[in-house]
Motif scaffolding. Sequence first.
Motif, PDB file in Angstrom:
ATOM      1  N   PHE A 147      -1.228  -4.669  -4.681  1.00  0.00           N
ATOM      2  CA  PHE A 147      -1.796  -5.902  -4.499  1.00  0.00           C
ATOM      3  C   PHE A 147      -3.075  -5.930  -4.753  1.00  0.00           C
ATOM      4  N   TYR A 148      -3.935  -5.027  -3.865  1.00  0.00           N
ATOM      5  CA  TYR A 148      -5.248  -4.959  -4.122  1.00  0.00           C
ATOM      6  C   TYR A 148      -5.688  -3.947  -5.010  1.00  0.00           C
ATOM      7  N   GLY A 149      -5.245  -3.354  -6.011  1.00  0.00           N
ATOM      8  CA  GLY A 149      -5.232  -2.390  -6.872  1.00  0.00           C
ATOM      9  C   GLY A 149      -6.191  -2.842  -7.849  1.00  0.00           C
ATOM     10  N   LYS A 150      -6.540  -2.367  -8.949  1.00  0.00           N
ATOM     11  CA  LYS A 150      -7.265  -2.681 -10.194  1.00  0.00           C
ATOM     12  C   LYS A 150      -6.155  -3.399 -10.934  1.00  0.00           C
ATOM     13  N   LYS A 151      -6.175  -4.478 -11.455  1.00  0.00           N
ATOM     14  CA  LYS A 151      -5.130  -5.064 -12.247  1.00  0.00           C
ATOM     15  C   LYS A 151      -5.672  -5.887 -13.541  1.00  0.00           C
ATOM     16  N   GLU A 152      -4.734  -6.193 -14.362  1.00  0.00           N
ATOM     17  CA  GLU A 152      -4.908  -7.155 -15.687  1.00  0.00           C
ATOM     18  C   GLU A 152      -3.750  -7.801 -15.659  1.00  0.00           C
ATOM     19  N   ALA A 153      -3.999  -9.061 -16.533  1.00  0.00           N
ATOM     20  CA  ALA A 153      -2.926  -9.956 -16.771  1.00  0.00           C
ATOM     21  C   ALA A 153      -2.426  -9.324 -18.197  1.00  0.00           C
ATOM     22  N   VAL A 154      -1.085  -9.515 -18.297  1.00  0.00           N
ATOM     23  CA  VAL A 154      -0.531  -9.186 -19.456  1.00  0.00           C
ATOM     24  C   VAL A 154       0.564 -10.353 -19.988  1.00  0.00           C
ATOM     25  N   ASP A 155       0.998 -10.498 -21.408  1.00  0.00           N
ATOM     26  CA  ASP A 155       2.096 -11.440 -21.494  1.00  0.00           C
ATOM     27  C   ASP A 155       3.383 -11.036 -20.607  1.00  0.00           C
ATOM     28  N   LEU A 156       4.181 -11.980 -20.227  1.00  0.00           N
ATOM     29  CA  LEU A 156       5.357 -11.585 -19.691  1.00  0.00           C
ATOM     30  C   LEU A 156       6.181 -10.912 -20.528  1.00  0.00           C
ATOM     31  N   LEU A 157       6.543 -11.179 -21.745  1.00  0.00           N
ATOM     32  CA  LEU A 157       7.158 -10.321 -22.463  1.00  0.00           C
ATOM     33  C   LEU A 157       6.891  -9.199 -23.156  1.00  0.00           C
ATOM     34  N   GLY A 158       5.487  -8.771 -22.783  1.00  0.00           N
ATOM     35  CA  GLY A 158       5.262  -7.525 -23.004  1.00  0.00           C
ATOM     36  C   GLY A 158       4.814  -6.672 -21.796  1.00  0.00           C
ATOM     37  N   SER A 159       5.427  -7.052 -20.648  1.00  0.00           N
ATOM     38  CA  SER A 159       5.075  -6.398 -19.635  1.00  0.00           C
ATOM     39  C   SER A 159       5.940  -5.163 -19.214  1.00  0.00           C
ATOM     40  N   GLU A 160       7.200  -4.957 -19.963  1.00  0.00           N
ATOM     41  CA  GLU A 160       8.016  -3.905 -19.572  1.00  0.00           C
ATOM     42  C   GLU A 160       7.400  -2.633 -19.358  1.00  0.00           C
ATOM     43  N   GLY A 161       7.696  -1.967 -18.296  1.00  0.00           N
ATOM     44  CA  GLY A 161       7.252  -0.643 -18.011  1.00  0.00           C
ATOM     45  C   GLY A 161       6.323  -0.627 -17.093  1.00  0.00           C
ATOM     46  N   ARG A 162       5.431  -1.822 -16.722  1.00  0.00           N
ATOM     47  CA  ARG A 162       4.234  -1.807 -16.152  1.00  0.00           C
ATOM     48  C   ARG A 162       4.560  -2.230 -14.740  1.00  0.00           C
ATOM     49  N   VAL A 163       3.522  -1.974 -13.782  1.00  0.00           N
ATOM     50  CA  VAL A 163       3.732  -2.093 -12.356  1.00  0.00           C
ATOM     51  C   VAL A 163       3.086  -3.372 -12.026  1.00  0.00           C
ATOM     52  N   CYS A 164       3.967  -4.299 -11.359  1.00  0.00           N
ATOM     53  CA  CYS A 164       3.608  -5.677 -10.819  1.00  0.00           C
ATOM     54  C   CYS A 164       2.823  -5.373  -9.867  1.00  0.00           C
ATOM     55  N   THR A 165       1.702  -6.441  -9.632  1.00  0.00           N
ATOM     56  CA  THR A 165       0.737  -6.513  -8.486  1.00  0.00           C
ATOM     57  C   THR A 165       0.944  -7.665  -7.772  1.00  0.00           C
ATOM     58  N   GLU A 166       1.684  -8.514  -8.053  1.00  0.00           N
ATOM     59  CA  GLU A 166       1.938  -9.864  -7.493  1.00  0.00           C
ATOM     60  C   GLU A 166       3.598 -10.229  -7.136  1.00  0.00           C
TER      61      GLU A 166
END
Length: 485
Positions: free
Chosen positions: A410-429
């Motif tokens: 939650f407090y880590g460095k984050k970036e916004a990506v398209d929902l449909l292109g977020s496969e494999g990433r680690v969610c922060t919200e």
Amino acid sequence: MVNQNSAPIYEALKEFNSKRVVPFDVPGHKRGRGNPELTDFLGQKVMDIDVNSMKPLDNLNHPKSVIKEAEFLAAQAFRAHHAFFMVNGTTSSVQAMVFATVKRGDKIILPRNVHRSVLNALVLCGAYPIYINPEMNQRLGISLGMSLKSVKKAINENPDAKAIFVNNPTYYGICSDLKSIVSMAHEAGLFVLADEAHGTHLYFGEDLPQSAMAAGCDMSAVSMHKSGGSLTQSSILLTNERVNPDYMRQVINLTSTTSASYLLLSSLDLSRKHMVLNGKEVMKRVVDLVQYAREEVNEIGDYWALGEDLIDGDAVFDFDQTKLTINTLDIGLAGIEVYDLLRDEYDIQMELGDIANILAYVSVGDRKSDLERLVSALVDIRRRYKKDKTGMWMQEYINPELVVVPQDAFYGKKEAVDLLGSEGRVCTEFVMAYPPGIPILAPGERITMEIINYISYAKEKGCLITGTEDLEVKKLNVLKEDGEY
């Protein structure tokens, strides 16, 4: 059991209002005189008791008189060692239980289908969740309770865990074997925390599932406003003898308001009195109403109103008969679609609509005529809107993979990506359909294509998706790929 006929906070407010006290304190509306439109809307009686803490009315953060007496009566009513009145909702009760038992780096065992308030608490305190993925009922598409086998495995594999958290009953009325879970947990030195947001009535009815305090849980959060009749946002936190009440008060005060609403406090006081004196009669009536509605719904065809036939002695150890959960898939409509139709075309507001089910929350204020109207509406919806169910999703919950501690994500460095292109990433919200408020994704969890498709489907069907920074949920916040957080 002490005399439960009194209501100390309510009585103190009545005594206070009988005097001509000049208010040079807050709130600034001064018994409603300063905001006539609001007074006209809410009524003079409400404005008269919207007062601040003072000596005759006690102080919730450090109770010595009428609030202390009211909490003592509540503890007796719920067969607990201590009861704390909460005015920040059951969310604050749940979070106080977590804060009191685990800190950063500590492990807590819990089912993944917990309310967001639990996972929010982990974000704040930094504890590490050991998830027990719940058993599933594939036909209903809902998660069940905690199997004893899964609990035992989690305890054995995590001997350093500090606590175990249990939903009982779930939103849908599913109950776990609390007594056996408590026995295993206490033998291993763990605290047992129960989310009884939907189980206040278990303490007052007969022939209902066992309550958390009766099963020996160390703490329990009960939403008095749900099935106990108090005002929205009022709650009670119960503790047993293993919990130090003075320390618990300190933990509660970390996040509790210092301007507690006497509207909420008096409603807790009076609702406790009402349920103690009349609870058996009230809950028998509720059970009878729901049983009548359950039988009527199941006679319609295609709908399935859940009942005690689900009980298997393990993941469904018991069933809360006051819950009217109705599966809608066989009429070719998602639960949320039926939920919307009932509200928009029949003026019937259900408690919940998810991918596969609707839930009618039946309690102290319902009438048989209301349930007859619901049954008639369901008959009409089936006649007018039934269609082929091919292609419908059936699963309410997908087991996610935890990759990073929720606080770090939650407090880590984050970036916004398209929902449909977020496969494999680690969610922060958080990503959740509300109600019921069980996260589809929580901070620190891996995003899969199955989860992406589920979110897209839920949006398409009209579920309210909450928790994300992007209110349209077209993008998700994820950890930056440099791995730093």
